[in-house]
Write an enzyme that holds these catalytic residues in place. Structure first.
Site, PDB file in Angstrom:
ATOM      1  N   ARG A   1       3.936  -0.084  -4.931  1.00 15.44           N
ATOM      2  CA  ARG A   1       3.978  -0.429  -3.123  1.00 15.44           C
ATOM      3  C   ARG A   1       2.727  -2.200  -3.335  1.00 15.44           C
ATOM      4  O   ARG A   1       2.552  -2.805  -2.569  1.00 15.44           O
ATOM      5  CB  ARG A   1       3.610   0.383  -2.368  1.00 15.44           C
TER       6      ARG A   1
ATOM      7  N   LYS B   1       5.543  -4.501  -3.721  1.00 15.60           N
ATOM      8  CA  LYS B   1       7.459  -3.913  -3.749  1.00 15.60           C
ATOM      9  C   LYS B   1       8.198  -4.263  -2.362  1.00 15.60           C
ATOM     10  O   LYS B   1       8.752  -4.521  -2.296  1.00 15.60           O
ATOM     11  CB  LYS B   1       8.164  -3.318  -4.872  1.00 15.60           C
TER      12      LYS B   1
ATOM     13  N   CYS C   1       1.366  -1.325   0.109  1.00 15.00           N
ATOM     14  CA  CYS C   1       0.127   0.163   0.441  1.00 15.00           C
ATOM     15  C   CYS C   1       0.773   1.269   0.120  1.00 15.00           C
ATOM     16  O   CYS C   1       2.207   1.330   0.258  1.00 15.00           O
ATOM     17  CB  CYS C   1      -1.000   0.304   1.409  1.00 15.00           C
TER      18      CYS C   1
ATOM     19  N   GLU D   1       8.091 -15.341 -10.347  1.00 14.02           N
ATOM     20  CA  GLU D   1       7.134 -13.937 -10.184  1.00 14.02           C
ATOM     21  C   GLU D   1       6.479 -13.321 -10.984  1.00 14.02           C
ATOM     22  O   GLU D   1       5.358 -12.084 -10.866  1.00 14.02           O
ATOM     23  CB  GLU D   1       8.157 -13.132  -9.116  1.00 14.02           C
TER      24      GLU D   1
ATOM     25  N   ASN E   1      -1.643   2.298   5.711  1.00 16.50           N
ATOM     26  CA  ASN E   1      -0.600   1.580   5.156  1.00 16.50           C
ATOM     27  C   ASN E   1      -0.289   0.488   6.604  1.00 16.50           C
ATOM     28  O   ASN E   1       0.048   1.406   7.401  1.00 16.50           O
ATOM     29  CB  ASN E   1       0.233   2.332   4.701  1.00 16.50           C
ATOM     30  N   GLY E   2      -1.025  -0.909   6.503  1.00 14.26           N
ATOM     31  CA  GLY E   2      -0.242  -1.665   7.365  1.00 14.26           C
ATOM     32  C   GLY E   2      -1.401  -2.578   7.787  1.00 14.26           C
ATOM     33  O   GLY E   2      -2.111  -2.789   7.042  1.00 14.26           O
TER      34      GLY E   2
ATOM     35  N   GLU F   1      18.081 -17.366  -7.244  1.00 11.20           N
ATOM     36  CA  GLU F   1      17.312 -16.253  -7.476  1.00 11.20           C
ATOM     37  C   GLU F   1      16.701 -16.534  -9.101  1.00 11.20           C
ATOM     38  O   GLU F   1      15.588 -15.553  -9.293  1.00 11.20           O
ATOM     39  CB  GLU F   1      18.285 -15.350  -7.919  1.00 11.20           C
TER      40      GLU F   1
ATOM     41  N   TRP G   1      -3.057  -2.436  -1.679  1.00  6.05           N
ATOM     42  CA  TRP G   1      -2.399  -3.751  -2.156  1.00  6.05           C
ATOM     43  C   TRP G   1      -3.353  -5.095  -0.786  1.00  6.05           C
ATOM     44  O   TRP G   1      -2.464  -4.490   0.916  1.00  6.05           O
ATOM     45  CB  TRP G   1      -0.903  -3.806  -1.741  1.00  6.05           C
TER      46      TRP G   1
ATOM     47  N   HIS H   1      18.562 -36.583  -5.116  1.00  2.81           N
ATOM     48  CA  HIS H   1      17.440 -37.623  -3.966  1.00  2.81           C
ATOM     49  C   HIS H   1      16.561 -36.840  -4.261  1.00  2.81           C
ATOM     50  O   HIS H   1      15.432 -36.900  -3.324  1.00  2.81           O
ATOM     51  CB  HIS H   1      18.447 -36.511  -2.988  1.00  2.81           C
TER      52      HIS H   1
ATOM     53  N   LYS I   1      12.993 -15.680 -10.358  1.00  5.26           N
ATOM     54  CA  LYS I   1      12.924 -13.324 -10.717  1.00  5.26           C
ATOM     55  C   LYS I   1      11.681 -14.308 -11.962  1.00  5.26           C
ATOM     56  O   LYS I   1      10.385 -13.429 -12.392  1.00  5.26           O
ATOM     57  CB  LYS I   1      14.345 -13.774 -11.806  1.00  5.26           C
TER      58      LYS I   1
END
Ligand code: F6R
Length: 614
Positions: free
Chosen positions: A27, A609, A2, A494, A101-102, A487, A75, A510, A491
């Protein structure tokens, strides 16, 4: 998560707030809303599901006049993304509008308390509880807005950055924060509020970062005031921020992500500038030098981080253990914070975070601090919460990263970790002087090698076409390249929404090797290093099961081409720094596959983000 933005001054608030929302859209972007007070003192609120552009489209034809307003890009946490759950939320009488926001953790208890007293709720959000509580207390106790906010926040458990305005009062905004970011910009007779400095810098460079549980009282024609819940005034410091506005634009690239991938040679130069001397004979990370006893006497180093920053931490573990001979533990911050970890006062805890706001990483810092460890931050966003909570640290100096998928921050973090390991190793005499100088030379040549790697853009774009419709991907690496495999997989998943897993190459047998068939693309990082032969054997095991191998090799390697389906040749570098190069083709591959699939690369679904909720 947010983004909040607010304005009060002489200009029309709407265009400033909308531009601010666009800057903060990274955000969260599932709905947006705005509240303005016009010259008749009326409160006008507009909300729309989806991106900020939808809000603009909806509001542009409405009454958007007024020199005071607040706005929000969401968000979703509580309640699905729709117009009703979008912020701003209003109090029962409709006199107050609030953005947040929170997360209000005790919202259920507060909601029940208010419902029992006749308050009717319109949305499913935790945020509405807050504005309803403020409105209820203001009415019941017949007090001013600031007092009601102070009373309400005393009852709240959770995290918040809020801004509230009141119908009939076009001259006041009350803002407050706890554990969620808030920046206040001070202009000439005008004030700006935002979740980070990006909406503010083009208007003023004078900012204040309020602390936890501080309430900011912004009144027209008066100097800004910061008070606590007991209304005791707190002194505040105005800071000067320096940010190049062009860094906030796409600069001709179709996406921020591609721009940020291409920025890496320069951001690496910016990251090492002033830290490696011009002769390339020494590296000094001042945060380490100023606290050298803490590092020299460290019983162990714990690195706490999330996501991509956690992958960088794994590379840091290799570097520090190999070069400094200090034991290192890498922790997911979200797990570390809840498992009552054993932390000694002579531990050094390193928190890595691009945003400097990740709630779990911040909580890990607070826990380690309480137990007396020395806390070192490796962050990007200057003035963010984690650098302010740590004892010392190093910024990675890669500039604003706006694409939700982290790229240049990853290479910046690995670069700082390399310099940190080299600085400590020299202090400890645990590194051979020749190796020390060699690694410094290699680090200085990385930007050039990154430039060469970026020339692989066209072949990688071609390669991406073959794999656009793959349903799964496996990424393999060993040693320093194992975290790069993780990584690369992150990438891809997402931004393209293709399922991808990263594994240490030798782990395949394994269990995961059962997944291999002729339809499974396997990205194998097989650059020349001390375990190259072992990696090759692991890749051959995959080939024997008909996996489709895309291999990353060191330039001049002709061996792998004999059994790999595609080969990407990378410039040679020391294996300890190889992740700085190998990450780039994987970023490009994920990027082009996502573009081919028509994905929203910079703002992938369900993501944001800055993860300021746990
Ligand atoms: C992945 C990504 C996330 C972040 C994670 C931590 O591309 O961006 O996995 O790395 O949310 O964020 P920071 O580094 O801001 O703490």
């Amino acid at each position: 998560m947010c983004g909040i933005v607010g304005y009060m001054g002489c200009q029309q608030a709407y265009p400033i707030l909308i531009k601010g929302l666009h800057r903060l859209e990274y955000r969260g972007y599932d709905s947006a809303g705005i509240a303005l007070i016009d010259s008749n003192n009326e409160l006008n609120i507009y909300k729309a599901k989806g991106k900020v552009a939808n809000l603009e489209h909806f509001a542009d034809s409405k009454n958007i006049s007024g020199t005071i307003g607040i706005a929000h890009t969401r968000w979703a946490t509580h309640g699905e993304p729709n117009d009703t759950n979008a912020h701003p939320h209003v109090s029962q009488t409709g006199s107050l509008a609030l953005i947040h926001n929170g997360i209000i953790e005790n919202y259920a208890v507060l909601k029940k308390y208010l419902q029992d007293r006749g308050v009717v709720f319109r949305s499913e959000t935790d945020t509405e509880v807050l504005v309803q509580l403020i409105g209820y207390l203001q009415q019941t106790n017949n007090c001013d807005l600031c007092t009601a906010v102070q009373q309400a926040l005393r009852e709240v458990v959770g995290a918040y950055a809020i801004a509230v305005i009141e119908k009939g009062n076009p001259d006041q905004i009350i803002a407050a924060r706890k554990s969620s970011p808030l920046v206040i910009g001070i202009g000439e007779g005008e004030f700006f509020i935002a979740s980070d400095a990006t909406p503010i810098v083009e208007h003023t460079q004078q900012v204040i970062y309020p602390n936890d549980e501080e309430i900011v009282v912004i009144r027209r024609g008066e100097p800004l005031k910061i008070v606590n819940f007991e209304n005791i005034e707190h002194p505040h410091q105005i800071k000067h921020i320096d940010m190049d506005i062009s860094q906030l634009e796409k600069g001709g690239y179709p996406h921020f992500m591609l721009k940020e991938i291409y920025e890496q040679p320069q951001t690496l130069i910016d990251c090492i500038r002033g830290r490696i001397n011009p002769e390339g004979t020494d590296v000094i990370l001042s945060g380490v030098m100023d606290n050298k006893e803490r590092f020299l006497n460290a019983r162990r180093i714990i690195i706490a981080a999330c996501g991509t920053s956690w992958h960088a931490a794994l590379i840091g573990e290799h570097l520090i253990e190999e070069l400094c001979r200090i034991p290192v533990e890498v922790e997911y911050a979200s797990e570390f914070r809840y498992r009552n970890p054993v932390i000694y006062p002579d531990d050094v805890v390193i928190a890595i975070s691009q945003s400097g706001e990740t709630a779990d990483t911040l909580a890990a810092v607070e826990i380690a601090k309480k137990q007396g460890a020395f806390i070192y931050g490796i962050c990007n966003v200057i003035g963010s919460s984690i650098p302010r909570a740590t004892d010392s640290g190093s910024y990675i100096h890669v500039g604003p990263e706006i694409g939700v998928a982290s790229t240049k921050a990853f290479t910046g973090q690995v670069t700082v970790l390399s310099m940190l390991a080299l600085t400590i190793a020299k202090l400890k005499n645990s590194i051979d002087p020749q190796l020390y100088r060699k690694l410094l030379g290699e680090l200085r040549s990385i930007p050039q090698r990154m430039e060469e790697t970026l020339k692989l853009d066209a072949p990688i774009r071609e390669l991406s076409k073959i794999f656009t419709y793959a349903r799964n991907f496996i990424y393999l690496g060993r040693g320093y390249n194992y975290p790069v495999a993780l990584e690369g997989a992150l990438k891809l998943k997402e931004i393209s929404y293709i399922h991808a897993e990263g594994y240490p190459a030798a782990e395949m047998k394994h269990g995961p090797i059962a997944l291999i068939d002729e339809e499974m693309p396997v990205v194998a990082i097989a650059t020349t290093d001390s375990i190259y032969e072992k990696t090759i054997s692991n890749i051959q095991e995959i080939k024997a099961r008909k996996g489709r191998i895309i291999a990353l090799v060191t330039r001049g390697n002709h061996e792998v081409a004999r059994f790999a389906d595609s080969v990407i040749e990378l410039p040679e570098t020391d294996e300890r720094l190889a992740p700085l190069i190998a990450a780039i083709p994987l970023q490009l591959l994920a990027y082009y596959i996502a573009v081919n699939k028509g994905r929203d690369v910079d703002q992938p679904r369900n993501l944001a983000k800055s993860v300021t909720v746990e």
